[in-house]
Design an enzyme around this catalytic site. Structure first.
Site, short mmCIF file in Angstrom:
data_model
loop_
_atom_site.label_atom_id
_atom_site.label_comp_id
_atom_site.label_asym_id
_atom_site.label_seq_id
_atom_site.Cartn_x
_atom_site.Cartn_y
_atom_site.Cartn_z
N TYR A 16 -11.18 -4.68 5.47
CA TYR A 16 -10.46 -4.36 6.71
C TYR A 16 -10.87 -3.00 7.27
O TYR A 16 -10.01 -2.24 7.76
CB TYR A 16 -8.95 -4.38 6.47
CG TYR A 16 -8.45 -5.65 5.81
CD1 TYR A 16 -8.61 -6.89 6.42
CD2 TYR A 16 -7.81 -5.61 4.57
CE1 TYR A 16 -8.16 -8.05 5.82
CE2 TYR A 16 -7.36 -6.77 3.95
CZ TYR A 16 -7.53 -7.98 4.58
OH TYR A 16 -7.09 -9.14 3.99
N TYR A 144 0.52 -15.67 7.95
CA TYR A 144 -0.76 -15.26 7.34
C TYR A 144 -0.87 -15.94 5.98
O TYR A 144 0.06 -15.88 5.17
CB TYR A 144 -0.82 -13.75 7.17
CG TYR A 144 -2.03 -13.29 6.39
CD1 TYR A 144 -3.25 -13.10 7.02
CD2 TYR A 144 -1.95 -13.06 5.02
CE1 TYR A 144 -4.37 -12.70 6.30
CE2 TYR A 144 -3.06 -12.66 4.30
CZ TYR A 144 -4.26 -12.48 4.94
OH TYR A 144 -5.37 -12.10 4.23
N ASP A 238 4.13 -20.80 0.68
CA ASP A 238 3.18 -19.77 0.27
C ASP A 238 3.99 -18.58 -0.26
O ASP A 238 4.43 -17.73 0.50
CB ASP A 238 2.31 -19.37 1.46
CG ASP A 238 1.28 -18.31 1.12
OD1 ASP A 238 1.34 -17.74 0.01
OD2 ASP A 238 0.42 -18.03 1.99
N LYS A 267 -0.69 -12.50 -6.41
CA LYS A 267 -0.20 -11.13 -6.29
C LYS A 267 0.40 -10.64 -7.61
O LYS A 267 -0.32 -10.25 -8.50
CB LYS A 267 0.79 -11.02 -5.14
CG LYS A 267 0.20 -11.25 -3.75
CD LYS A 267 -0.74 -10.15 -3.32
CE LYS A 267 -1.19 -10.31 -1.89
NZ LYS A 267 -2.26 -9.38 -1.51
#
Length: 424
Positions: A16, A144, A238, A267
């Protein structure tokens, strides 16, 4: 040969980041608890737990001890035709923790790929049942789900990171997340008209994370489950960001009392130590792949799938959730975030302050100078990564009250000082 446009950077392509004018990254030397020790001697309190992964803090001795033992035994072996004790243990434990009959675990090594597998499962579920035409996913604006090609197709189409790829990936069905009766009626109508094309609905439960830390009520999930059942489509949750305590319960879907057909996890799965992700399906989804036809199998298999070290780390992380008062710590952390960030509400430029579980958000009208804002936070001794118009905190659940106060105080100070604005 070096890149002359970035002479101060190592030969690493950062995420990014516009590499042409990127400032030199900080060099992390070691981590400990909720602190990052830099090569230059500075120490930063980590306010985002390395993108929400280090839920128990860094270098937890229990996770480290189990990894050391497993490293001596077997760091990795292929899952093709073989299994090992860490993956058997992890699968059993995940199935016991997840609601309902979410009990068939497929492992990958990143959240994006876990979502890719969920999408693939959902589409092939219908193919294996002899239903044609259900090749699209229904997802929501501000959502997202990852940066790989298929997952980009179910992210917000107007989101800046992925807009360059419009027309490259398959067109999905994108709708507004229904937050009231009118929104539910609209989604019901959409499913009535296009349900024959849709394999599954996919949503981030309770929090749309990278889309702006946008919260929604558990009742929204209840109604999505009802709509999925009414129109005979699968429901994918998700929980890559929300899973493992981040919203205040072990999994966000618990707050709605629903069971998705497929759930994705990553995560915090390994406590922030090694990459691992899981796509877990309910029994009826798994059984759709059982056939005398070899082609009906799920033809997917990452090389490091269910890596033994990563599965061991995940089991060690689950040990800590079982042995230590994580949910009580999250409740206390949530209270600290509310009290610590509330003063921001009265400051110029602040649009909203909101907290859910171990997520604290200050939304600004705009961030004019992101580089200046990040530098101001570092100068105050904290590691926080604002994005879009959001300053957020997602620290380790084990953070001390003192370090939490340092984080919330730093956020308040940079806003009060106007560090998010350009210097005239």
């Amino acid at each position: 040969m070096t890149d002359e446009t970035t002479p101060d950077l190592p030969l690493i392509w950062l995420p990014y980041t516009q590499m042409k004018d990127a400032p030199a990254p900080l060099v992390a030397q070691r981590t400990e608890g909720t602190r990052i020790h830099l090569e230059d001697g500075r120490v930063l309190v980590d306010g985002i737990a390395s993108w929400w992964t280090a839920c128990h803090g860094y270098n937890h001795p229990h996770i480290r001890a189990r990894l050391t033992t497993q490293l001596d035994l077997m760091p990795h072996v292929m899952l093709g035709g073989l299994v090992h004790e860490p993956v058997r243990e992890l699968s059993t434990r995940l199935a016991s923790l997840l609601p309902g009959d979410l009990d068939h675990c497929f492992y990958t090594d990143s959240g994006s790929v876990a979502v890719e597998v969920a999408m693939k499962m959902a589409i092939q579920y219908w193919i294996n049942r002899g239903v044609t035409g259900r090749t699209k996913l229904l997802s929501f604006r501000d959502g997202y789900h990852g940066d790989t090609l298929a997952t980009m197709s179910v992210c917000d189409p107007e989101e800046g990171m992925h807009s360059l790829f419009a027309g490259v990936f398959p067109e999905q069905v994108i709708a507004d997340l229904p937050r009231d009766e009118a929104g539910l009626d609209s989604l019901d109508d959409l499913l009535s008209r296009r349900g024959y094309q849709i394999a599954a609905i996919i949503v981030e439960p309770l929090v749309q994370g990278a889309g702006g830390m946008i919260f929604h009520a558990p009742e929204v999930l209840v109604r999505l489950r009802e709509l999925a059942d009414r129109h005979d489509v699968l429901l994918i949750l998700d929980e890559i960001f929300t899973g493992f305590g981040r919203t205040g319960t072990m999994f966000a879907c618990e707050q709605a009392g629903i069971v998705p057909d497929i759930i994705t996890l990553s995560k915090a799965l390994t406590g922030g130590t090694i990459a691992l992700a899981a796509t877990v399906a309910r029994r009826h989804v798994f059984e759709a792949f059982l056939s005398d036809a070899p082609g009906a199998a799920l033809m997917h298999g990452p090389t490091f799938m269910a890596n033994a070290l990563a599965c061991t780390a995940a089991c060690a992380s689950l040990d800590l959730f079982a042995r230590e008062p994580r949910l009580a710590q999250i409740a206390a952390l949530s209270s600290g975030l509310k009290s610590g960030l509330e003063p921001c509400r009265a400051l110029p430029g602040v649009r909203d302050v909101r907290v859910l579980g171990a997520i604290g958000v200050v939304e600004l009208d705009q961030i004019e100078d992101m580089t200046r804002l990040k530098a101001a936070l570092i100068a105050l001794g904290v590691w926080v990564r604002p994005y879009r118009t959001i300053l957020y905190l997602t620290p380790a659940f084990t953070i001390t009250p003192e370090d939490l106060s340092l984080l919330t105080g730093a956020v308040t100070q940079v806003i009060r000082d106007g560090a998010f604005r350009k210097i005239a």
